[in-house]
Every structure is written in structure tokens, then in C-alpha cells.
Design a protein around this motif. Structure first.
Motif, mmCIF file in Angstrom:
data_model
loop_
_atom_site.group_PDB
_atom_site.id
_atom_site.type_symbol
_atom_site.label_atom_id
_atom_site.label_comp_id
_atom_site.label_asym_id
_atom_site.label_seq_id
_atom_site.Cartn_x
_atom_site.Cartn_y
_atom_site.Cartn_z
ATOM 1 N N ASN A 73 1.024 -0.938 0.510
ATOM 2 C CA ASN A 73 0.280 -0.231 -0.094
ATOM 3 C C ASN A 73 0.673 1.031 -0.388
ATOM 4 O O ASN A 73 0.579 2.315 -0.730
ATOM 5 C CB ASN A 73 -0.976 0.310 1.185
ATOM 6 C CG ASN A 73 -2.506 -0.943 1.034
ATOM 7 O OD1 ASN A 73 -2.527 -1.490 0.370
ATOM 8 N ND2 ASN A 73 -2.328 -1.897 2.405
ATOM 9 N N SER A 74 2.082 1.708 0.203
ATOM 10 C CA SER A 74 2.665 2.156 0.904
ATOM 11 C C SER A 74 3.866 3.145 -0.196
ATOM 12 O O SER A 74 3.629 3.549 -0.748
ATOM 13 C CB SER A 74 3.305 2.428 1.818
ATOM 14 O OG SER A 74 3.265 2.254 3.520
ATOM 15 N N ILE A 75 3.825 1.568 -1.287
ATOM 16 C CA ILE A 75 4.571 1.861 -2.413
ATOM 17 C C ILE A 75 3.860 2.040 -3.181
ATOM 18 O O ILE A 75 4.224 3.587 -3.645
ATOM 19 C CB ILE A 75 4.958 0.336 -2.679
ATOM 20 C CG1 ILE A 75 6.520 0.469 -1.821
ATOM 21 C CG2 ILE A 75 5.961 0.366 -4.359
ATOM 22 C CD1 ILE A 75 6.866 -1.190 -1.954
ATOM 23 N N PHE A 211 1.418 9.168 9.158
ATOM 24 C CA PHE A 211 0.718 8.970 10.086
ATOM 25 C C PHE A 211 -0.561 8.653 10.700
ATOM 26 O O PHE A 211 -1.262 8.450 10.285
ATOM 27 C CB PHE A 211 0.877 8.981 11.341
ATOM 28 C CG PHE A 211 0.828 7.654 12.442
ATOM 29 C CD1 PHE A 211 0.338 6.646 12.394
ATOM 30 C CD2 PHE A 211 -0.229 8.615 13.504
ATOM 31 C CE1 PHE A 211 -0.109 5.774 13.742
ATOM 32 C CE2 PHE A 211 -0.597 7.872 14.009
ATOM 33 C CZ PHE A 211 -0.882 6.609 15.054
ATOM 34 N N VAL A 212 -1.414 10.185 10.785
ATOM 35 C CA VAL A 212 -1.838 11.169 10.727
ATOM 36 C C VAL A 212 -3.661 10.525 9.582
ATOM 37 O O VAL A 212 -5.123 9.750 9.439
ATOM 38 C CB VAL A 212 -2.293 12.239 10.581
ATOM 39 C CG1 VAL A 212 -3.992 12.667 11.022
ATOM 40 C CG2 VAL A 212 -1.245 12.898 11.816
ATOM 41 N N ARG A 224 -4.193 0.368 4.187
ATOM 42 C CA ARG A 224 -3.590 1.347 5.047
ATOM 43 C C ARG A 224 -1.935 0.995 5.517
ATOM 44 O O ARG A 224 -1.728 -0.234 4.797
ATOM 45 C CB ARG A 224 -3.869 0.031 6.448
ATOM 46 C CG ARG A 224 -3.348 1.288 7.950
ATOM 47 C CD ARG A 224 -3.837 0.482 8.969
ATOM 48 N NE ARG A 224 -4.717 0.212 9.473
ATOM 49 C CZ ARG A 224 -6.070 -0.089 9.367
ATOM 50 N NH1 ARG A 224 -5.606 -1.803 9.835
ATOM 51 N NH2 ARG A 224 -7.382 -0.658 9.989
ATOM 52 N N PRO A 225 -0.947 1.881 5.188
ATOM 53 C CA PRO A 225 0.173 2.484 5.010
ATOM 54 C C PRO A 225 0.997 1.907 6.222
ATOM 55 O O PRO A 225 -0.104 1.456 6.885
ATOM 56 C CB PRO A 225 0.122 4.021 4.562
ATOM 57 C CG PRO A 225 -0.811 4.095 5.007
ATOM 58 C CD PRO A 225 -1.849 3.491 5.423
ATOM 59 N N ILE A 226 1.831 2.176 5.661
ATOM 60 C CA ILE A 226 3.071 1.065 6.959
ATOM 61 C C ILE A 226 3.314 1.954 8.590
ATOM 62 O O ILE A 226 2.966 1.108 9.547
ATOM 63 C CB ILE A 226 4.942 0.827 6.801
ATOM 64 C CG1 ILE A 226 4.670 0.169 5.404
ATOM 65 C CG2 ILE A 226 5.113 1.104 7.867
ATOM 66 C CD1 ILE A 226 6.402 0.282 5.006
ATOM 67 N N PRO A 227 2.978 3.456 8.846
ATOM 68 C CA PRO A 227 2.853 3.947 10.264
ATOM 69 C C PRO A 227 1.653 3.418 10.785
ATOM 70 O O PRO A 227 1.969 3.027 11.960
ATOM 71 C CB PRO A 227 3.003 5.000 9.579
ATOM 72 C CG PRO A 227 3.663 5.632 7.957
ATOM 73 C CD PRO A 227 3.361 4.397 7.173
ATOM 74 N N ALA A 228 0.964 4.062 10.257
ATOM 75 C CA ALA A 228 -0.580 3.180 10.868
ATOM 76 C C ALA A 228 -0.413 1.550 10.815
ATOM 77 O O ALA A 228 -1.489 1.240 11.961
ATOM 78 C CB ALA A 228 -1.832 3.955 9.248
ATOM 79 N N ALA A 229 0.278 0.819 10.024
ATOM 80 C CA ALA A 229 -0.453 -0.702 10.543
ATOM 81 C C ALA A 229 0.855 -0.857 11.795
ATOM 82 O O ALA A 229 0.385 -1.988 12.164
ATOM 83 C CB ALA A 229 0.189 -0.974 8.707
ATOM 84 N N LEU A 230 1.781 -0.170 11.644
ATOM 85 C CA LEU A 230 2.612 -0.485 12.918
ATOM 86 C C LEU A 230 1.743 -0.525 13.922
ATOM 87 O O LEU A 230 1.999 -0.759 15.110
ATOM 88 C CB LEU A 230 4.035 0.402 13.201
ATOM 89 C CG LEU A 230 5.592 -0.322 11.870
ATOM 90 C CD1 LEU A 230 5.989 0.652 12.240
ATOM 91 C CD2 LEU A 230 5.683 -1.603 11.905
ATOM 92 N N SER A 231 1.057 0.733 14.552
ATOM 93 C CA SER A 231 0.165 1.009 15.476
ATOM 94 C C SER A 231 -0.498 -0.168 16.124
ATOM 95 O O SER A 231 -1.143 -0.028 16.581
ATOM 96 C CB SER A 231 -0.253 1.788 15.346
ATOM 97 O OG SER A 231 -1.376 2.421 14.625
ATOM 98 N N PHE A 232 -0.930 -0.932 14.973
ATOM 99 C CA PHE A 232 -1.658 -2.059 14.985
ATOM 100 C C PHE A 232 -0.870 -3.732 15.788
ATOM 101 O O PHE A 232 -1.698 -5.050 16.179
ATOM 102 C CB PHE A 232 -2.527 -2.384 13.883
ATOM 103 C CG PHE A 232 -3.783 -1.217 13.421
ATOM 104 C CD1 PHE A 232 -4.548 -1.565 14.846
ATOM 105 C CD2 PHE A 232 -3.635 -0.487 12.635
ATOM 106 C CE1 PHE A 232 -6.165 -0.806 14.215
ATOM 107 C CE2 PHE A 232 -4.603 1.003 12.885
ATOM 108 C CZ PHE A 232 -5.902 -0.087 13.797
#
Length: 279
Positions: A73-75, A211-212, A224-232
Motif C-alpha cells: 500500500n505504501s509503495i 501517520f495521521v 492502510r500504509p506502513i506507519p498506521a499498520a505498525l500501530s496495530f
């Protein structure tokens, strides 16, 4: 340079490097520790022999389907947002630099105000609008906000490059038989390549690190991109987050940015400092 001054410069540089690199070194060290050593509060910067997990954390992160989907997703989102922003910014910046029209200063001022607008204040309205029109939790729902915040900076960066290009070069191309579009595409854009490249890098960085928007405008792994995915990321104990896995994921997500900066740092600096000094 006097000896005292030279020593002061060296010490100051070392202090700045330590201040900037210490968090990075700490995250890397944490990514090689086992979860048990982190939970028990393993002291020291380097992991002990008993608490050393090796590449296990990185293997677990890369084998996680949620994280691999987030990388995809992020790429995809970052590249699409970068491509569209650069194309639109190039055309807009050229018009601002070359053409005289009413409201040009207003356009530049408005673009600068948009770039400085607080991101958090837009999350609520965008959440409602995106759900109403059906683009919530989609790629396009993230690409549009990314473009909105990166276009102003890209326009300002590229307009500075276009102003430095002599107008006579474009006129000479037209005298040789080139159309206005051909002169722009084959003469002006190649000369402004450092600015185009800098605008693309800055846009990509914003989209990759966001992230926001990523956590507010998505609800599933579909966008969902990487920064948001890390929070899960959660471990076996929901009250004890897997810090070592999170650190490994953060290191993996940072590697593309580090590689881009190391490979293209000269072009980035040249693009950011263009127009700062004349003569």
C-alpha cells in the motif's frame, strides 16, 4: 583556522551527530533484542547474549501478512501521489514563472497557506466526506490529501527553477520550429530536472511517512500504509506491546528512505538551495 576553533567545530559536529543518530541506533539495538529481554527491562544499549534475538524479529515482521500488505500500500500510494503531484506542480509552476496574470500572488499565497494548514484539523471533515462519496479506506482517499499538502511545496520549489531558466532558450527552440509544448517538454523540463527530482522526493517522503491520514482514513488492511499498520501490531499479551517487533518494522520501513537520501542527497540539496544565492 585556529586550533581551538577547529576542535570546537569537530566537537560540535560530533555532538550533533550523536544527538541525531542516537535514537536510530537505539531502535536498531531494540530490534535485535528478544521480547522477553525487553519485557524484563534488559539494561544496556547492546542486547545481551541471552536476550539477543538475531534476525528473528525481522523474519517475523516480513512474514506478517498485514505488514507485507502495508508495504504494498505504501509503495503504490506514495508513487501515484508523487507522479500526479509532480506533473501538476510542473505545469502550475511553469505558468506561474512564465506568465503574467491577475491573482498570481494570491495563488502562491494560498498554496503556502494550504501547506501550513494543520493536518489534524482536516481529518474529521475528510472522514465524513470520504464516507459519503465512497472513497473511505481506499488508495484514492489517501492520495488526494497527500497531493493537497505536497503540491504547494512542489510548486514553490519548481517555480524557483523555472525563473532561473533564460526565456531566450525557449524562444530559440520555437524559432527552430518547435511548438510551445515541445519547447517546454524538451528544453525547459530537462533544465529544471533537479527541481522536478527534489519535488518528487519531498512528495514521496511525505506520503511514505504519513501517520495521521493513514490511520484516520482507513479501517482495514486494504489501504492502510506502513506507519498506521505498525500501530496495530499486537503480541500474545494485548497489554504488553511487542516493542522489538515494532522496532524491526520501523527499521524496515526506514530503509527505503535512507537509501534514497544517500543516493540522491546532492540533487536534493541542489533543489532546496536553488535561488537562495544569485550572481
Amino acid at each position: 583556522m585556529k586550533l581551538k576553533t577547529r576542535i570546537g567545530v569537530i566537537l560540535g559536529g560530533l555532538l550533533i551527530l550523536t544527538w541525531c543518530l542516537l535514537p536510530v541506533a537505539w531502535i536498531i539495538s531494540l530490534s535485535f533484542k528478544s521480547q522477553k529481554s525487553v519485557t524484563e527491562g534488559s539494561p544496556g544499549f547492546l542486547p545481551t547474549e541471552a536476550g539477543f534475538a538475531g534476525w528473528e524479529n525481522y523474519t517475523s515482521v516480513l512474514e506478517n501478512e498485514q505488514f507485507r500488505r502495508a508495504i504494498f500500500n505504501s509503495i503504490g500510494i506514495s508513487l501515484i501521489a508523487t507522479l500526479l503531484s509532480v506533473i501538476l506542480a510542473t505545469l502550475a509552476a511553469y505558468a506561474i514563472a512564465r506568465l503574467e496574470f491577475k491573482g498570481k500572488k494570491f495563488v502562491l499565497t494560498t498554496a503556502l497557506v494550504i501547506a501550513m494548514f494543520p493536518v489534524v484539523s482536516l481529518v474529521g471533515p475528510l472522514f465524513d466526506v470520504w464516507r459519503s462519496i465512497g472513497i473511505y479506506d481506499t488508495w484514492i482517499g489517501l492520495i488526494i490529501p497527500y497531493m493537497s499538502f505536497t503540491l504547494p511545496l512542489a510548486i514553490w520549489t519548481l517555480s524557483a527553477f523555472f525563473r532561473e531558466i533564460p526565456w531566450e532558450m525557449e524562444q530559440a527552440a520555437q524559432v527552430d520550429g518547435a511548438t510551445s509544448w515541445q519547447a517546454f517538454r524538451k528544453v525547459i523540463v530537462p533544465l529544471a530536472a533537479p527541481g522536478v527530482f527534489t519535488a518528487a522526493i519531498l512528495t514521496f517522503f511525505f506520503a511514505w511517512n504519513d501517520f495521521v491520514f493513514g490511520i484516520s482514513l482507513t479501517s482495514t488492511e486494504s489501504a492502510r500504509p506502513i506507519p498506521a499498520a505498525l500501530s496495530f501490531f499486537v503480541g500474545a499479551d494485548p497489554f504488553n506491546r511487542p516493542a522489538s517487533l515494532l522496532a524491526a518494522g520501523a527499521v524496515v520501513s526506514t530503509i527505503p528512505i535512507v537509501i534514497i537520501v544517500l543516493l540522491f542527497q546532492r540533487k536534493i540539496v541542489a533543489g532546496l538551495t536553488s535561488g537562495a544565492v544569485k550572481g
